[in-house]
Design an enzyme around this catalytic site. Sequence first.
Site, short mmCIF file in Angstrom:
data_model
loop_
_atom_site.label_atom_id
_atom_site.label_comp_id
_atom_site.label_asym_id
_atom_site.label_seq_id
_atom_site.Cartn_x
_atom_site.Cartn_y
_atom_site.Cartn_z
N TRP C 40 0.87 -1.17 0.00
CA TRP C 40 0.00 0.00 0.00
C TRP C 40 0.91 1.22 0.00
O TRP C 40 1.54 1.53 1.02
CB TRP C 40 -0.86 -0.06 1.27
CG TRP C 40 -1.83 1.05 1.54
CD1 TRP C 40 -1.73 1.99 2.54
CD2 TRP C 40 -3.08 1.32 0.88
NE1 TRP C 40 -2.82 2.80 2.54
CE2 TRP C 40 -3.67 2.42 1.54
CE3 TRP C 40 -3.73 0.73 -0.20
CZ2 TRP C 40 -4.90 2.96 1.14
CZ3 TRP C 40 -4.96 1.26 -0.60
CH2 TRP C 40 -5.53 2.36 0.07
N SER C 42 1.47 4.49 0.68
CA SER C 42 0.63 5.28 1.60
C SER C 42 0.97 6.77 1.57
O SER C 42 2.12 7.15 1.78
CB SER C 42 0.84 4.73 3.01
OG SER C 42 0.51 5.68 3.99
N ASP C 54 -0.06 15.30 5.87
CA ASP C 54 -0.79 14.49 4.88
C ASP C 54 -2.05 15.27 4.51
O ASP C 54 -3.16 14.93 4.90
CB ASP C 54 -1.15 13.14 5.49
CG ASP C 54 -1.86 12.23 4.50
OD1 ASP C 54 -1.73 12.45 3.28
OD2 ASP C 54 -2.55 11.30 4.96
N ARG C 154 -12.81 4.89 -2.32
CA ARG C 154 -12.73 4.91 -0.86
C ARG C 154 -13.83 5.79 -0.31
O ARG C 154 -13.90 6.99 -0.64
CB ARG C 154 -11.35 5.44 -0.47
CG ARG C 154 -11.15 5.70 1.00
CD ARG C 154 -9.66 5.83 1.28
NE ARG C 154 -9.37 6.61 2.46
CZ ARG C 154 -8.14 6.79 2.94
NH1 ARG C 154 -7.10 6.26 2.31
NH2 ARG C 154 -7.94 7.52 4.01
N HIS C 185 -13.90 3.20 5.00
CA HIS C 185 -12.96 3.65 6.02
C HIS C 185 -13.71 4.03 7.29
O HIS C 185 -14.82 4.58 7.23
CB HIS C 185 -12.16 4.85 5.51
CG HIS C 185 -10.84 5.02 6.20
ND1 HIS C 185 -10.24 4.05 6.97
CD2 HIS C 185 -9.98 6.07 6.24
CE1 HIS C 185 -9.09 4.49 7.43
NE2 HIS C 185 -8.90 5.71 7.01
#
Lengths: 302, 302, 302, 302
Positions: C40, C42, C54, C154, C185
């Site tokens: 993954w 990320s 992020d 997602r 999620h």
Amino acid sequence: MSATARLRILFEHPGIIRLIGAHNALGAKIAAEVGFDGVWSSSLEISASYTLPDASILTMTEYLAQAKAMVRATSIPVIAVCDSGYGNVHNVIHMVREFEAAGVAAVCMEDKIFPKVNSFVPGFQKLAPLEEFASKIRAALDARHDPNFMIIARVEALIAGQGLDEALKRAHAYVAAGADAILIHSAAKTPEQIIEFFNAWDFSAPLIVVPTTYYTITAQELEAFGVKVVIYANHGIRTIVRALRETFSTILDAGTSAHIESEIVPMQQILALQGMPELKQNERLYANGRQPAPANQIETFS
Amino acid sequence: MSATARLRILFEHPGIIRLIGAHNALGAKIAAEVGFDGVWSSSLEISASYTLPDASILTMTEYLAQAKAMVRATSIPVIAVCDSGYGNVHNVIHMVREFEAAGVAAVCMEDKIFPKVNSFVPGFQKLAPLEEFASKIRAALDARHDPNFMIIARVEALIAGQGLDEALKRAHAYVAAGADAILIHSAAKTPEQIIEFFNAWDFSAPLIVVPTTYYTITAQELEAFGVKVVIYANHGIRTIVRALRETFSTILDAGTSAHIESEIVPMQQILALQGMPELKQNERLYANGRQPAPANQIETFS
Amino acid sequence: MSATARLRILFEHPGIIRLIGAHNALGAKIAAEVGFDGVWSSSLEISASYTLPDASILTMTEYLAQAKAMVRATSIPVIAVCDSGYGNVHNVIHMVREFEAAGVAAVCMEDKIFPKVNSFVPGFQKLAPLEEFASKIRAALDARHDPNFMIIARVEALIAGQGLDEALKRAHAYVAAGADAILIHSAAKTPEQIIEFFNAWDFSAPLIVVPTTYYTITAQELEAFGVKVVIYANHGIRTIVRALRETFSTILDAGTSAHIESEIVPMQQILALQGMPELKQNERLYANGRQPAPANQIETFS
Amino acid sequence: MSATARLRILFEHPGIIRLIGAHNALGAKIAAEVGFDGVWSSSLEISASYTLPDASILTMTEYLAQAKAMVRATSIPVIAVCDSGYGNVHNVIHMVREFEAAGVAAVCMEDKIFPKVNSFVPGFQKLAPLEEFASKIRAALDARHDPNFMIIARVEALIAGQGLDEALKRAHAYVAAGADAILIHSAAKTPEQIIEFFNAWDFSAPLIVVPTTYYTITAQELEAFGVKVVIYANHGIRTIVRALRETFSTILDAGTSAHIESEIVPMQQILALQGMPELKQNERLYANGRQPAPANQIETFS
């Protein structure tokens, strides 16, 4: 069809292949638009676009990035200048993997030491030992996944002033090592030197030439001599420097661009080369939940 | 003296400042050579060099890399187009730190939403809320280390068809937020629209214009109206497309470059722009333990 | 076999697929060595490796570069976190082309606005309009060349506090738009919230989960609920921070690394992970014309 | 104060300087947090993070990018490993300009040929001619703008098995050429070899050591011998490999991260290292015209 397959077909069919040098995606796209068979991702042009010497100052990273941008911009094959392979056999193996993964159709290595200096700069040309360069060719061949990914060996013996016999000896050795084609380079002012090579060559591998200095010889004549590829390697950047100097000076002197508007392309052609029509089409295609720009408006620029 | 100090001095002295657009180091170097006061690192030109739409498709990373290459290539100030700041205030803060660290002298942000589309493409122009953009200006000012690093606010109200009052309102708000200069953009075919703005402006901050469409107005006339900076933003790339098409077509048709050799610069000028003379000099300076190339040979190209 | 084909086979065979997060090639190689099914790539880990939030501060360029480095380092599939698609549908189209060309096996887009903020930061989570995100999925599907290149949607509705019904509505809409899989999620401290989703889901598309906060649930239990992929998204970077702090502190305090030598891998294992054995082998294979290093010497490190 | 000035002050004050190796910004930030005096931007670590051999396979471009990321992440000085200078004097000149512009405080060049191989790999170590390397030092000194930007010469004579006399001869020659400090490298299992050098050295320039193999000697002991800088060059990456293997294996075997949650840092510490608190603060500071996230919510993670 892959770029490597397309390039291989060009080699297998009759007729001389015409490549032109570029340093970015725009040059590559114009090369295809005009009708060239492929693009020569030129280290001279790329380093010049950075105003840095063509002397292994820029690294493989920048050359690879520009070659990759060219691949994305066009469907004609991109052949990448890779200097002397950026170091030793280990660098060559890494290089082949990276350029093949980037979608480049062929790489060209020259038999000089690292760091190299552009072949048109006298006094700096030093050849690598023949066996060392042959090893690089073998390593490059083993490193490729796709057998159509071509490894071109560039012979610099004439550039380094070592004469026809050395050039032939090296060309034969590189063919024996597996090179898919030989680029025989010359910086002579007239074609005699390169013709001498043509006459002595057994054509055990296809021949590639770069008539920068001996430019009077035509593609048709080269084809008659048996040459398979002709590369106009640096005419784009030489055109750009002249044209930018003129445009910039004229604007500065006149205090307006009015006098050169008819001599440069309109903004619409720039937008078209950038793919604005495709963006416009996608705007309508994926407009769910939003109001797309009215068609009459967004047509305007094209 | 730092590039930011040099740019500040240009703003403090009388006379209009002339900038020209570029997309790489070579364009920047030619701009300086010709006599421009500074370079406009243009998102239109850079995205065009990648044949990608000027629509926030390329990222800050590529724009920053080209601006940095321009800084290295020349001592005239580089002013970087930074679209709408690449996102929100957090992106703006990051952007200011990165461009300042790269040696750029000023950044220009426009009051559009992300992703933006080039101002000459009708139907896509959407303004950011005024207060949101004013916050970006304040964030940018707080993020710079050097107070001479200029933050230019670009007003797109005329581009978005929102009229003079909205343009003035926004320009005043951005000056109140601390913008060092206002770029008032217009895509009108004639200068009337922009002159209307000049006549209504109180010159509480210096004014910058980009006469791409209304190109009949001269730098002298703009100066008389009180304009401080004029930018010829896209004439380089428009020149290049025209010139490359002609050179490439001529070579392909003729099968030789013979007919255009006199219309393009010789290789020696490319080598000179790349700094080969400096390399040559260093070759002799640091030749300890090696035999440098004979001076008569290495002089040849220059 | 291509990475996309390998990933598709994993989806078609029984059993839960286990992915682990990484931020560079080294993490990806260790993931494969340990036995994970895929990597993954990320955005949390990559941005943390730069010590930048992020929050869409790093650009697609840096995320793509790391994903590409992971692809080169391992033969297990790399699935790339692509935030909200880096902008609008045009950015998504560009993104799909670039990640597919880089050899990535799948991309995952989340239904948040740009710029996004990491899902574990409360107070910043804002969903994109459903139809707008569905358009991105459709654009992504049309942009891929290889139908095995997977587009993962997602769903962030639970993260944004919008409840189960909104999450289901969006998941169904994204499947209808063509998403190859749904990542649902949750940042709940316990698995109840996500189990509620499992129980309400019709499994019209495979389900992917990221049990960062509700970590008590096991892969076996998730598989029993019908989940197809489990991702341990951030444990690598969390391990590294703890471990580096300990090693660095111990060395600084002790004034020597003697006390931790047995707790870290020897240099030889680093060299092995770097491919020094392959380099060694190539050294001998391509040693023509040179004297390779004696075998007994170069064996030493392995 | 500039990073170069801070490093110079460390050299002028009493006490040994402690550096630790890193390969990205995160490692650099943890180095500063723990209390190290500076960061060693390590080619071994950076190439290992790409799983590529430390053998001049990655180019200056990647090493520079990581060094630059470290500079941005911390205020302690960054000292960059620059292999053998990436080629000849021309490459060295380019290198110095680029690393200085990136905010690095010092560069370290080793007296090996290009491409180099990591010093802990036997059988590949070949020294450059002394005079050639001295020329590189002189070129590097002339190329720097800031006299505080340090040029460190790394002597590899002991690594190459050429003995103490050759090491001393080279160290003296490099000091004579102007090197700001000498890094004397040894791969002996015990400190005898390096102590022999200490005893023979006249300390005409500060001494730097890398006790990777002879790790029993302490910083205090090195200081007593007159050493000015000790570098723990590769313990970070060796820690990471061990720690990732353990975490990854444990998660895969257990099917959950539950068992290692207490042994890794919580997500909040990752977010903090990324600067999320600063982002949060800026969110409120520049919230004009928007509703910032409620303070109680956004406090949660810290």
